[in-house]
Write a protein that holds these residues in place. Structure first.
Motif, PDB file in Angstrom:
ATOM      1  N   ARG A 102     -27.588  43.617  12.604  1.00  0.00           N
ATOM      2  CA  ARG A 102     -26.634  44.733  12.555  1.00  0.00           C
ATOM      3  C   ARG A 102     -26.741  45.474  11.222  1.00  0.00           C
ATOM      4  N   VAL A 103     -26.845  44.685  10.133  1.00  0.00           N
ATOM      5  CA  VAL A 103     -26.942  45.323   8.817  1.00  0.00           C
ATOM      6  C   VAL A 103     -28.226  46.150   8.709  1.00  0.00           C
ATOM      7  N   ARG A 129     -24.969  50.340   5.786  1.00  0.00           N
ATOM      8  CA  ARG A 129     -24.998  51.595   5.013  1.00  0.00           C
ATOM      9  C   ARG A 129     -26.418  52.102   4.759  1.00  0.00           C
ATOM     10  N   LYS A 130     -27.332  51.125   4.503  1.00  0.00           N
ATOM     11  CA  LYS A 130     -28.723  51.544   4.262  1.00  0.00           C
ATOM     12  C   LYS A 130     -29.603  51.174   5.442  1.00  0.00           C
ATOM     13  N   GLY A 131     -28.970  50.905   6.605  1.00  0.00           N
ATOM     14  CA  GLY A 131     -29.710  50.500   7.795  1.00  0.00           C
ATOM     15  C   GLY A 131     -30.604  51.639   8.320  1.00  0.00           C
ATOM     16  N   GLU A 132     -31.588  51.222   9.128  1.00  0.00           N
ATOM     17  CA  GLU A 132     -32.590  52.183   9.601  1.00  0.00           C
ATOM     18  C   GLU A 132     -31.948  53.352  10.365  1.00  0.00           C
ATOM     19  N   MET A 180     -29.651  59.036  10.631  1.00  0.00           N
ATOM     20  CA  MET A 180     -28.542  59.972  10.844  1.00  0.00           C
ATOM     21  C   MET A 180     -28.294  60.819   9.615  1.00  0.00           C
ATOM     22  N   ARG A 181     -28.527  60.204   8.461  1.00  0.00           N
ATOM     23  CA  ARG A 181     -28.342  60.970   7.235  1.00  0.00           C
ATOM     24  C   ARG A 181     -29.368  62.109   7.136  1.00  0.00           C
TER      25      ARG A 181
END
Ligand code: DAH
Length: 369
Positions: free
Chosen positions: A28-29, A34-37, A42-43
């Motif tokens: 999940r991480v 926050r820094k997941g793939e 999305m960013r």
């Protein structure tokens, strides 16, 4: 787009094959943290053209929601698996013998019952008095003169005066106490007073109970136990007192015990005596009854005329004897308990060792033991 399909497939496979909750959380991480793939992708939307955004926005959102749902489903499955495994291994064997760990009677309780049985066999009944006493019953009526050093010798615990009482600070500073202050009874003798005031002779009572003195070392604890005895009638004399106590020690120690009465002083009896029992030491063991040494086990005497008068009895018509003994000491002597302080340490191992089965009654005086 192919990218998204491939990423979806990759995480779907990882989630499906994850075999523990911690491994699932790592996945999940790495996808949605926050820094997941997927979070990073999305960013990246912000740098796209409007047309690209229109396509990639919903696609990435769908990917994120799908993966989150897959993780949630897998998590529930893994939790159920763990629960089932625990339930399978934690079976209850209904055929095992019951062990409810029955409690034991404290030796002090046992000895109090033994003493009660012996005296009730000779016509004494049991009475009780309050642990918190007043100065009249604990001292004055027992013929302790006001300001007499005997009151100090008792190392009395005085109750703290009422907070609202005026002059409280003075009392604390000077260490002086007033006769209105309640005390923790320093002996069971005040029960004599309560009994003589409330009953008419003939009186034959014993009064077992807790007593308190501000004293603590190897042979003293601030709380200890005594049994008081009192017999009042028209023609009681010292011979009755001696016979009663000689009978008691022999029954208690289940042996013929050689005793002696030594003159002593108590304010509330005249004459007063202490009773000693013969004993010998064999190794570390103390044997009561015979031997070349003497041990004091109780105080006794004929009730002082002033005490009778304080209880509204006429000394010309009634007199009697009284005695008081330390129960803890008797328990130690009879059952070979080496240290007094262990008695009240509430250690269950000590209780298991020295305690008595509550199913066995104290019946030695009836000859049934
Ligand atoms: N009250 C005494 C004490 O605590 C013991 C005692 C002595 C009680 C003589 C009696 C007695 O009744 O007669 O030291």
């Amino acid at each position: 787009m192919t990218d998204i399909t491939a990423i979806h497939a990759k995480y779907a496979r990882l989630i499906d094959t994850s075999d523990s909750l911690s491994r699932l959380d790592d996945i999940r991480v790495s996808a949605l943290g926050r820094k997941g793939e997927i979070s990073m992708m999305m960013r990246g939307l912000g740098e796209m053209t409007l047309d690209e955004k229109k396509v990639m926005g919903p696609a990435l959102n769908g990917l994120k929601n799908d993966i989150a749902a897959l993780i949630e489903t897998r998590k529930t499955a893994l939790e159920n698996e763990a629960l089932n495994k625990a339930l399978a291994s934690e079976t209850l064997d209904m055929s095992l013998p019951v062990n409810i760990g029955m409690g034991t009677l404290h030796p002090v309780q046992q000895v109090m019952e033994e003493i009660t049985v012996i005296f009730s066999d000779t016509g004494f009944s049991v009475v009780e008095g309050p642990d918190i006493e007043d100065d009249f019953h604990n001292f004055t009526a027992l013929n302790f003169p006001p300001d007499h050093p005997a009151r100090d010798m008792h190392d009395t615990f005085f109750m703290v005066p009422d907070e609202t009482e005026s002059g409280k600070d003075v009392k604390r500073q000077t260490g002086k106490h007033t006769s209105e202050q309640k005390v923790l009874r320093t002996h069971t003798s005040p029960v004599q007073i309560r009994t003589m005031i409330n009953r008419k002779p003939p009186i034959r009572i014993i009064a077992p109970g807790r007593t308190y003195r501000c004293d603590s070392d190897q042979t003293h604890t601030p709380m200890f136990h005594q049994v008081e005895g009192l017999a009042i009638d028209g023609d009681i004399h010292m011979g009755h007192l001696k016979g009663c106590l000689i009978n008691f020690v022999s029954a208690f120690f289940e042996n013929d015990v050689d005793v002696r009465f030594r003159p002593h002083h108590f304010p509330f009896t005249e004459p007063s005596a202490e009773m000693d029992v013969r004993y010998e030491r064999v190794g570390s063991e103390i044997r009561i009854g015979q031997g070349d040494k003497w041990m004091e086990i109780l105080g006794c005497g004929m009730v002082h005329p002033d005490v009778l008068r304080a209880c509204n009895l006429n000394p010309d018509e009634h007199q009697g004897f009284a005695f008081g003994m330390g129960v803890d000491r008797l328990a130690m002597l009879k059952y070979g308990i080496p240290d007094l302080r262990d008695m009240f340490a509430a250690d269950t191992r000590w209780l298991a060792h020295y305690g008595f089965s509550p199913l066995l009654q104290a019946n030695l005086a009836t000859g049934l033991s």
